[in-house]
Every structure is written in C-alpha cells, then in structure tokens.
Design a protein around this motif. Sequence first.
Motif, mmCIF file in Angstrom:
data_model
loop_
_atom_site.group_PDB
_atom_site.id
_atom_site.type_symbol
_atom_site.label_atom_id
_atom_site.label_comp_id
_atom_site.label_asym_id
_atom_site.label_seq_id
_atom_site.Cartn_x
_atom_site.Cartn_y
_atom_site.Cartn_z
ATOM 1 N N ALA A 185 43.480 -25.985 -0.644
ATOM 2 C CA ALA A 185 43.590 -24.608 -0.162
ATOM 3 C C ALA A 185 45.017 -24.272 0.261
ATOM 4 O O ALA A 185 45.556 -23.220 -0.088
ATOM 5 C CB ALA A 185 42.627 -24.391 0.997
ATOM 6 N N ALA A 186 45.658 -25.203 0.971
ATOM 7 C CA ALA A 186 47.011 -24.950 1.466
ATOM 8 C C ALA A 186 47.976 -24.725 0.310
ATOM 9 O O ALA A 186 48.840 -23.847 0.349
ATOM 10 C CB ALA A 186 47.476 -26.121 2.323
ATOM 11 N N ILE A 242 47.237 -23.637 -2.731
ATOM 12 C CA ILE A 242 46.964 -22.370 -3.403
ATOM 13 C C ILE A 242 47.506 -21.194 -2.596
ATOM 14 O O ILE A 242 48.105 -20.274 -3.144
ATOM 15 C CB ILE A 242 45.437 -22.195 -3.604
ATOM 16 C CG1 ILE A 242 44.924 -23.199 -4.628
ATOM 17 C CG2 ILE A 242 45.112 -20.763 -4.030
ATOM 18 C CD1 ILE A 242 43.420 -23.254 -4.730
ATOM 19 N N LEU A 243 47.311 -21.256 -1.286
ATOM 20 C CA LEU A 243 47.647 -20.094 -0.455
ATOM 21 C C LEU A 243 49.126 -20.005 -0.103
ATOM 22 O O LEU A 243 49.594 -18.951 0.316
ATOM 23 C CB LEU A 243 46.796 -20.108 0.816
ATOM 24 C CG LEU A 243 45.294 -19.937 0.547
ATOM 25 C CD1 LEU A 243 44.507 -20.064 1.843
ATOM 26 C CD2 LEU A 243 44.995 -18.607 -0.126
ATOM 27 N N GLY A 244 49.850 -21.088 -0.262
ATOM 28 C CA GLY A 244 51.288 -21.021 -0.028
ATOM 29 C C GLY A 244 51.654 -21.075 1.444
ATOM 30 O O GLY A 244 50.796 -21.237 2.307
ATOM 31 N N PRO A 245 52.966 -20.932 1.734
ATOM 32 C CA PRO A 245 53.456 -21.137 3.096
ATOM 33 C C PRO A 245 52.820 -20.193 4.120
ATOM 34 O O PRO A 245 52.528 -20.603 5.228
ATOM 35 C CB PRO A 245 54.954 -20.866 3.008
ATOM 36 C CG PRO A 245 55.288 -20.834 1.568
ATOM 37 C CD PRO A 245 54.034 -20.591 0.801
ATOM 38 N N ARG A 246 52.619 -18.928 3.742
ATOM 39 C CA ARG A 246 51.972 -18.033 4.698
ATOM 40 C C ARG A 246 50.512 -17.860 4.270
ATOM 41 O O ARG A 246 50.189 -17.072 3.401
ATOM 42 C CB ARG A 246 52.672 -16.680 4.757
ATOM 43 C CG ARG A 246 52.127 -15.877 5.925
ATOM 44 C CD ARG A 246 52.842 -14.589 6.157
ATOM 45 N NE ARG A 246 52.282 -13.962 7.351
ATOM 46 C CZ ARG A 246 52.433 -12.679 7.630
ATOM 47 N NH1 ARG A 246 53.123 -11.906 6.822
ATOM 48 N NH2 ARG A 246 51.888 -12.185 8.726
ATOM 49 N N ARG A 247 49.653 -18.622 4.918
ATOM 50 C CA ARG A 247 48.286 -18.751 4.416
ATOM 51 C C ARG A 247 47.462 -17.477 4.536
ATOM 52 O O ARG A 247 46.445 -17.330 3.879
ATOM 53 C CB ARG A 247 47.565 -19.884 5.154
ATOM 54 C CG ARG A 247 47.683 -21.176 4.390
ATOM 55 C CD ARG A 247 46.446 -22.017 4.615
ATOM 56 N NE ARG A 247 46.764 -23.221 5.367
ATOM 57 C CZ ARG A 247 45.868 -24.132 5.669
ATOM 58 N NH1 ARG A 247 44.621 -23.963 5.328
ATOM 59 N NH2 ARG A 247 46.226 -25.195 6.340
ATOM 60 N N SER A 248 47.869 -16.558 5.404
ATOM 61 C CA SER A 248 47.063 -15.348 5.593
ATOM 62 C C SER A 248 47.472 -14.232 4.637
ATOM 63 O O SER A 248 46.858 -13.173 4.625
ATOM 64 C CB SER A 248 47.223 -14.863 7.029
ATOM 65 O OG SER A 248 48.573 -14.509 7.255
ATOM 66 N N ARG A 288 47.259 -13.398 1.428
ATOM 67 C CA ARG A 288 46.314 -12.731 0.526
ATOM 68 C C ARG A 288 45.253 -11.967 1.297
ATOM 69 O O ARG A 288 44.827 -10.890 0.877
ATOM 70 C CB ARG A 288 45.616 -13.772 -0.351
ATOM 71 C CG ARG A 288 46.515 -14.323 -1.423
ATOM 72 C CD ARG A 288 45.662 -14.915 -2.510
ATOM 73 N NE ARG A 288 46.364 -16.037 -3.122
ATOM 74 C CZ ARG A 288 45.949 -16.617 -4.249
ATOM 75 N NH1 ARG A 288 44.846 -16.184 -4.830
ATOM 76 N NH2 ARG A 288 46.625 -17.608 -4.754
ATOM 77 N N SER A 289 44.798 -12.522 2.409
ATOM 78 C CA SER A 289 43.772 -11.839 3.195
ATOM 79 C C SER A 289 44.306 -10.527 3.743
ATOM 80 O O SER A 289 43.577 -9.548 3.834
ATOM 81 C CB SER A 289 43.316 -12.720 4.345
ATOM 82 O OG SER A 289 42.924 -13.976 3.865
ATOM 83 N N THR A 312 38.026 -15.380 10.131
ATOM 84 C CA THR A 312 39.002 -15.613 9.067
ATOM 85 C C THR A 312 40.200 -14.689 9.340
ATOM 86 O O THR A 312 40.171 -13.944 10.317
ATOM 87 C CB THR A 312 38.382 -15.272 7.689
ATOM 88 O OG1 THR A 312 38.307 -13.860 7.564
ATOM 89 C CG2 THR A 312 36.980 -15.857 7.544
ATOM 90 N N PRO A 313 41.227 -14.696 8.493
ATOM 91 C CA PRO A 313 42.376 -13.828 8.778
ATOM 92 C C PRO A 313 42.062 -12.328 8.729
ATOM 93 O O PRO A 313 42.874 -11.504 9.124
ATOM 94 C CB PRO A 313 43.383 -14.196 7.672
ATOM 95 C CG PRO A 313 42.973 -15.532 7.197
ATOM 96 C CD PRO A 313 41.490 -15.608 7.370
ATOM 97 N N VAL A 314 40.870 -11.962 8.238
ATOM 98 C CA VAL A 314 40.522 -10.545 8.077
ATOM 99 C C VAL A 314 40.389 -9.857 9.440
ATOM 100 O O VAL A 314 39.867 -10.433 10.388
ATOM 101 C CB VAL A 314 39.209 -10.444 7.261
ATOM 102 C CG1 VAL A 314 38.686 -9.032 7.243
ATOM 103 C CG2 VAL A 314 39.445 -10.938 5.843
ATOM 104 N N THR A 315 40.870 -8.607 9.542
ATOM 105 C CA THR A 315 40.888 -7.881 10.813
ATOM 106 C C THR A 315 39.722 -6.887 10.920
ATOM 107 O O THR A 315 39.079 -6.569 9.916
ATOM 108 C CB THR A 315 42.192 -7.072 10.952
ATOM 109 O OG1 THR A 315 42.197 -6.074 9.919
ATOM 110 C CG2 THR A 315 43.414 -7.935 10.811
#
Lengths: 339, 315
Positions: free
Chosen positions: B43-44, B46-52, B54-55, B156-159
């Motif tokens: 997961a890390a 795929i999501l890259g340095p700033r994991r949030s 895409r969310s 999750t990162p979603v607000t």
Amino acid sequence: MKRDSTHRNATGGGISAALKSVALENADGSLISARGLVKTFGQLRAVDGIDFSVGKGEAFGLLGPNGAGKSTAMRMVASVSKRTGGELSILGMDPSLRGPDIRAHLGVVPQEDNLDLEISVRENLVVYGRYFGLPFSYLRPKAEELIDFAQLREKAREKVDNLSGGMKRRLTIARALVNEPDILLLDEPTTGLDPQARHVLWDRLFRLKEAGVTLVITTHYMDEAEQLCDRLVVMDRGHIMAEGTPASLIREHSSREVVELRFGSGRNEGTAAAISAAGLLGEGDRVEVLPDRLLVYTQEGEATLARVVASGQRPITSLVRRSSLEDVFLRLTGRSLVE
Amino acid sequence: MRAEREDAGTAAEGGPAGERPQPIGGAAAELRAGGAARAARGAAEILGPRRSARSLLYGVWYVTEHQLVIMRSYFTTILMGSVLNPVMYLFAIGVGIGAFVNSNAGGRGPGGVPYIVFVGPALLASSALTVAFEESAFPVMAGFKWQKVFFAMNATPVTGGQIATGMLLAMGLRVAFTVAAFWAFLAAFGAAPAAWSFLAVPAALLGGLSFGALIVAFASGVEDDEGWFTIVQRLIIAPMFLFSGTFFPLESLPLGLQWIGWISPLWHATQLGRVATYGLHEAPALVAAHILYLGALQAAGLFVSFRNFDRRLSK
C-alpha cells in the motif's frame, strides 16, 4: 521540495529516499506522543491531562474501567476527535492540522463494529480500501489475504448482517489492516465476545504483534492487557494512575500472591479486623475488604491461608492465586475494573 | 515533482530486487508476504510519499462508489419501483382523472393541454423528490446512528465534507436513474410532446438534489430519531405534493396559500419541467429564478450538512 531533492542526491536513491525524507515519527523517535492531553464534553473532563508515548513496534495498552476516558483518548489518537487542550503528535504530525495525513497511516478498530451490514464480507474490505485511494488491482488479492487472516473464507460472499459477533469483530480488525497501517488502534477489541471467540481474536492480534505492527489497545480486561501489552497505563476518571509493564506494575503496586476468602455476607468486615488484630499477616501484608470477599495481599499465599485457618477462622471458600492487574487497579483506585 | 514521480515508478517496477524500496508499513507488509494470495506492491508503495493524496482528490467519489455497491445489492427493487411507480401514477391520475377533467373542459385541461400533459412533469418532479427523500434521510441516519458507517469512513483520510458530498452525489445518481425512467414513460404515454422534453430530466434532478441536500442537512442534525421523518413526510412532503401546482395551476389557489408553492422546490422543478415537456410560457426571468432558487436551496443544504457532519464526526 528543495530539501527532498538534496536528500535524494545525497543518497542516490529514487523512491526510497523520497519515502525516507518524510519523517514518520515524532521528534523524540516515538510514533505517538501526548503531553497534558485534555478532552472535555461540557462540564465533564473525560480526559484530564494525560501523558504517554508509544514507540515503534510496541504493544501499548490503556487499561481502566468503563468511563475512564480510554475511548476518548483513543478517538483523539485516531485523529478524528479534536482535543480540548494539551499536545498530541502522531507520526510527527499534529492531528488538529493534518488529520487526513495521519489517518492514512492508521488502522482503526472502534469499540462498536461499524461495518456495512448491507454488503458482503469481501465487499466491505474492498470498499474500505478504496477510501485510502487503493486501486482494485491491489485490493482484490488483499481482500482474499485478509479473509484468510480473519478466518472468514466460508463467509466471504455472505452479507455481514448474517455474521456472528466474533466474526464481525475479526472482519473489523481485518478491515483495519487493508491499508497496511503503521499503527493499529484497537478499542475494546474483545468486549462482548464469548471466551472462545476472544481466544481466536487474541491469537490474531498476537500474530500482528509478532509481525512488529505497533498496537494501541484499550481494555477493561486485565487478562487481555497482560496477554497483549508490552507496556500499559492504568486510567481512571480521565487520569493516568500508573504506567509500566504488566509485571512491573504488579511488582510495584501489589504483593506476589493473593488469598481470596469468603466468609458469607455481613461477616467479611469483622473477620478482616480479627485477622489483622491476631497478627496473622506477614511483614507488608494487608487485607482488602470487598462486598463479597476478603483479599489478603501477601508474599506467601499458602502459608498465610494456613495461619488463618489455624487461628480458628473458617472461610466458606478460599483461593490462593498470583497478583494480577486487577489487584493493581484495586490498589490504585479502591475500585474493581469490571463493575 | 513530476520527474521524481516517474523516477519513483521506474525504481519500483523495473529496478533490481535489491533496490526495491521498503514500504513504510514494513511490519504489516511482512505479514502480507506470509499470506496465500498477495498483492504485487504494498500500500505504501502504491500511495507514494503523501499517502492521503488520492483520498483528498477522489474521496467524494469513493463515498459515492460505496453507495453504488450498496444499491447494487437491492437493484431489483430499485428497478421495480422505477417502472411501477410511473405506470401507476400516469394511469390513475393522467389517464383516469385526466379523462374526467378533459371531458369537463372541452378536451383541454389546465394550461390548454390535455390533463396528462399538464400533470406529467409534476409527477416526474414528485418522483424525484420522493426518491431524494428516501435516499437521503435513511442512509444519513444509518451512517450516524444505526450502522455508524460514517465513523468508519472518517477513520480513513476522507473528511466529513467529502462524505456529505459523496452521499448527495450517490443520491443524485439514483434520482437521475428514476427520473430518466419516468421520462421514458411520459414519452410513451404521449405526455411529453415537445422536442426538448428530455430537459425535464435535469430539471427534476435539480429539484431532487435541492430537496435531498435539505434532507441531508436535516437528517445529519437529528441526533435522536424521535419520529422526525414521519413528521417531515406528513407535514412537509404531503402538503408540498398537494399545494405545489401539481394537480392544478398554483394560480387557482387563494393567494394566502400560494406561498406554499413559491417556497416549495417541487413547484419550481415542476414549472421547469412543464417548460421543457410542452413549452409552458414562462418568462425567461422566471425560468432563471426557478433554477437559481433550486441552486440556492442546494447550496444552503450542503453548507449546513458540512457543518453537521464535521461537528458530529469530530466529537
């Protein structure tokens, strides 16, 4: 940006350098650090100035009775609930400012399962993974792996509504792992489960711990805390009463052994006084009176019990056991953990 | 940044095994490696340095996608409702009552068109608002109170704002499906004669979104369901249905009752629908006013929803 590229050139690596340049820990090297953390709801100070820190790979526990403020503390660490005061730093970030960034690295198992009951086990895992921005190519195999981990292979296509309590709990834990979190937060992971389901869950959590996942667990079960936690704090009424490893807490705040004596209702108080007065206790021993029984804290349980019986006292039942975190809590607060 | 990303891509996919980056969640990844099936990349990675990242960009869509997965599980009932509802209303009111009204008015109903043509767009808009209510009130109540799924999404990162918007978008898709089906029946019954009659679909959708946004705002503010939705159905939806120029022109009501129509999103959506389906003569300024009013209601609903969602999720 500038710093990133400098760093990259210095180490000569691609993504590994880019990843390392994001320091995912606090200044002191811990993953979670709370100083004077406060949360109030109106007049109620649910969390009243607590300090703690959790290191990488550690299994950290918050032990206390219902209403001690454990879940409130947990929701602040989960970077959803806003703190009223104090300082909180998680993975080097302030949750008030960078909640989504922190949450991307967390796995959360809330006190109440909040699964989607209308869709299947597999769909729950995939849908949840999507919220982290993960693609289906990752989530499809990941869901299968987590279904095995949660031992739900036969139920994979079943609607979650049809699952037992223990199965739902395992699914909630599996769901929390879908983003491969750095920290897993578990709020009362086994409350309300039957003994067998609890043991299955403990086994799963123990595997995670062995794999080096950082765990934060709240519980009011002392056996759970003793089994799973490397280090814990004892909480009561929004305060931290003590901190240490399960063994060190018992050593510091309790005796080696405990004799439990029942004399029948109404007779416990008087008998306690008689035992103390007759000099049956060893150096440093003490007696605690509970509504239904006496607890004699002592170094040598069998010997103490023998002296009590020899003195002519006839308990209805007696039990000699080792001290537990329950005794630590009783000693610190004057109350028992599960009321 | 772009160069770095591409660089990262090569390192991750093409680079020799020894240089492969360790995912940040290394411990969890070890566990992953022990499983039977395994994802090719962690997961890390795929999501890259700033994991949030895409969310933050697509969070609204993830919420909508989740609702679509739920709707898929009861698609049969959605389909049955979308077919039976228009047929039932168009036969009973359009054809049945219509025959009676037309015979009393020399073959012409209100507005100089057959009654089914007059009432059709109103029934279309009503179905949009009804579905909007159902798909807003109960899912929002479930999200906060019954299953508490919103708290899971918010872990999750979603607000909160993304959750509210995503729910509204999912509701909008469901309404769009319903009104599109309804419009097809209108056309089949010959109740939508104008060439541009399909514009009644976005008009009804706009009405549904406005009313839905208000219901999301209301439902997210209800902490304990003490029968509030029944009150809404009896004291707001029922009078709205009866007094919004649905079955007769609003002008035929005494002036003291016409205000119900003016504030009702149903009346505005219905009038827009009539302009589309049979070319009702409405001044361009009035058409603009209908659209603006519905847009304003939606914006107000969203604003209150955002605040309610944030307040309840961050307690």
